[in-house]
Design a protein around this motif. Structure first.
Motif, short mmCIF file in Angstrom:
data_model
loop_
_atom_site.label_atom_id
_atom_site.label_comp_id
_atom_site.label_asym_id
_atom_site.label_seq_id
_atom_site.Cartn_x
_atom_site.Cartn_y
_atom_site.Cartn_z
N GLY A 12 1.70 2.44 -6.34
CA GLY A 12 1.31 3.63 -5.59
C GLY A 12 0.29 3.38 -4.50
O GLY A 12 -0.09 4.31 -3.80
N ILE A 13 -0.17 2.14 -4.37
CA ILE A 13 -1.13 1.83 -3.30
C ILE A 13 -0.41 0.97 -2.27
O ILE A 13 -0.20 -0.23 -2.47
CB ILE A 13 -2.39 1.12 -3.84
CG1 ILE A 13 -3.10 2.04 -4.83
CG2 ILE A 13 -3.31 0.71 -2.68
CD1 ILE A 13 -4.37 1.50 -5.42
N GLY A 14 -0.01 1.63 -1.20
CA GLY A 14 0.69 0.95 -0.12
C GLY A 14 -0.28 0.44 0.93
O GLY A 14 -1.51 0.55 0.77
N PRO A 15 0.24 -0.12 2.02
CA PRO A 15 -0.60 -0.70 3.06
C PRO A 15 -1.62 0.28 3.66
O PRO A 15 -2.77 -0.09 3.89
CB PRO A 15 0.40 -1.17 4.12
CG PRO A 15 1.69 -1.32 3.39
CD PRO A 15 1.66 -0.33 2.29
N LYS A 16 -1.20 1.51 3.92
CA LYS A 16 -2.12 2.49 4.54
C LYS A 16 -3.26 2.86 3.58
O LYS A 16 -4.43 2.92 3.98
CB LYS A 16 -1.35 3.74 4.96
CG LYS A 16 -0.31 3.47 6.01
CD LYS A 16 -0.75 4.04 7.32
CE LYS A 16 0.36 3.92 8.33
NZ LYS A 16 0.00 3.19 9.48
N THR A 17 -2.91 3.10 2.32
CA THR A 17 -3.93 3.44 1.34
C THR A 17 -4.85 2.25 1.11
O THR A 17 -6.08 2.42 1.00
CB THR A 17 -3.30 3.89 0.01
OG1 THR A 17 -2.43 4.99 0.29
CG2 THR A 17 -4.34 4.30 -1.00
N ALA A 18 -4.29 1.06 1.05
CA ALA A 18 -5.12 -0.15 0.87
C ALA A 18 -6.10 -0.29 2.03
O ALA A 18 -7.27 -0.63 1.81
CB ALA A 18 -4.23 -1.38 0.77
N GLU A 19 -5.65 0.03 3.23
CA GLU A 19 -6.52 -0.03 4.40
C GLU A 19 -7.69 0.94 4.24
O GLU A 19 -8.85 0.60 4.51
CB GLU A 19 -5.70 0.35 5.64
CG GLU A 19 -6.06 -0.38 6.90
CD GLU A 19 -5.08 -0.03 8.01
OE1 GLU A 19 -5.41 0.87 8.82
OE2 GLU A 19 -4.00 -0.66 8.04
N ARG A 20 -7.39 2.15 3.80
CA ARG A 20 -8.45 3.15 3.57
C ARG A 20 -9.40 2.70 2.47
O ARG A 20 -10.61 2.91 2.57
CB ARG A 20 -7.82 4.49 3.21
CG ARG A 20 -7.11 5.15 4.40
CD ARG A 20 -6.44 6.45 4.02
NE ARG A 20 -7.39 7.44 3.51
CZ ARG A 20 -7.01 8.49 2.79
NH1 ARG A 20 -5.73 8.69 2.50
NH2 ARG A 20 -7.91 9.34 2.36
#
Length: 185
Positions: A12-20
């Motif tokens: 559930g943690i994709g690239p955009k969420t990981a960036e945040r």
């Protein structure tokens, strides 16, 4: 175990969420555990509860034991990372034998054999082959797994876990006889 896992490895943690999360100095499961559920919900909305739970190994989805089994497998996590190919081959034979025993107990065989490899840095990959007939013997599973575990696949990386699973399952009595199937590779 989840404490050292990179945040990107969590479901559930994709690239955009990981960036945040990186902007919040969250790079591992341990970093994410510093936040309360309220703080995560404030920053990530409804998903905050999910992130709070996954980093703590909480999953309250109902389990339906009546579902048909999709695969049968076995894996071994090593106390110390394994670097020697010969050692890995020996371990694979044991894993394949345990998988074959599980198949036998359940009266199953399968056409797809999957090799799972997790490296010391927690990167994971799988290699699979789908065969024309179902297999279930330790000898066949070992031969297939050994053929899937290549030097090129390993790339001189240390291995933390090896696994062998069988899917595309059917009743063992429905199998065609095909000796030494792994020789087809």
């Amino acid at each position: 175990m989840t404490a050292r896992l990179p945040i990107e490895a969590f479901h559930g943690i994709g690239p955009k969420t990981a960036e945040r999360m990186h902007a919040l100095d969250v790079r591992t499961g341990l970093d994410l555990r510093r936040f309360t559920v309220a703080e995560l919900q404030q920053r990530f909305g409804k998903a905050g509860q999910h992130y709070f739970n996954i980093v703590r190994g909480i999953d309250e989805r109902p389990v339906d034991p009546s579902e048909d089994r999709k695969s049968v497998g076995t894996e071994d996590t090593f106390e110390t990372d394994v670097r020697y190919y010969e050692t890995m081959l020996g371990v694979l034979a044991g894993i394949a034998a345990r998988t074959a025993a599980r198949l036998a107990v359940q009266g199953l065989a399968g056409r797809t054999v999957t090799l799972k490899v997790k490296f010391a840095d927690f990167q994971q990959l799988t290699r699979r082959v789908t065969l024309p007939v179902a297999v279930s013997s330790a000898e066949d599973l070992t031969g297939i797994a050994v053929n899937l575990l290549t030097w090129e696949l390993l790339g001189r990386r240390a291995v933390r876990l090896l696994g062998v699973s069988v899917s595309a399952l059917q009743a063992a009595g429905q199998m065609e006889v095909q000796p030494a199937l792994f020789a087809l590779f």
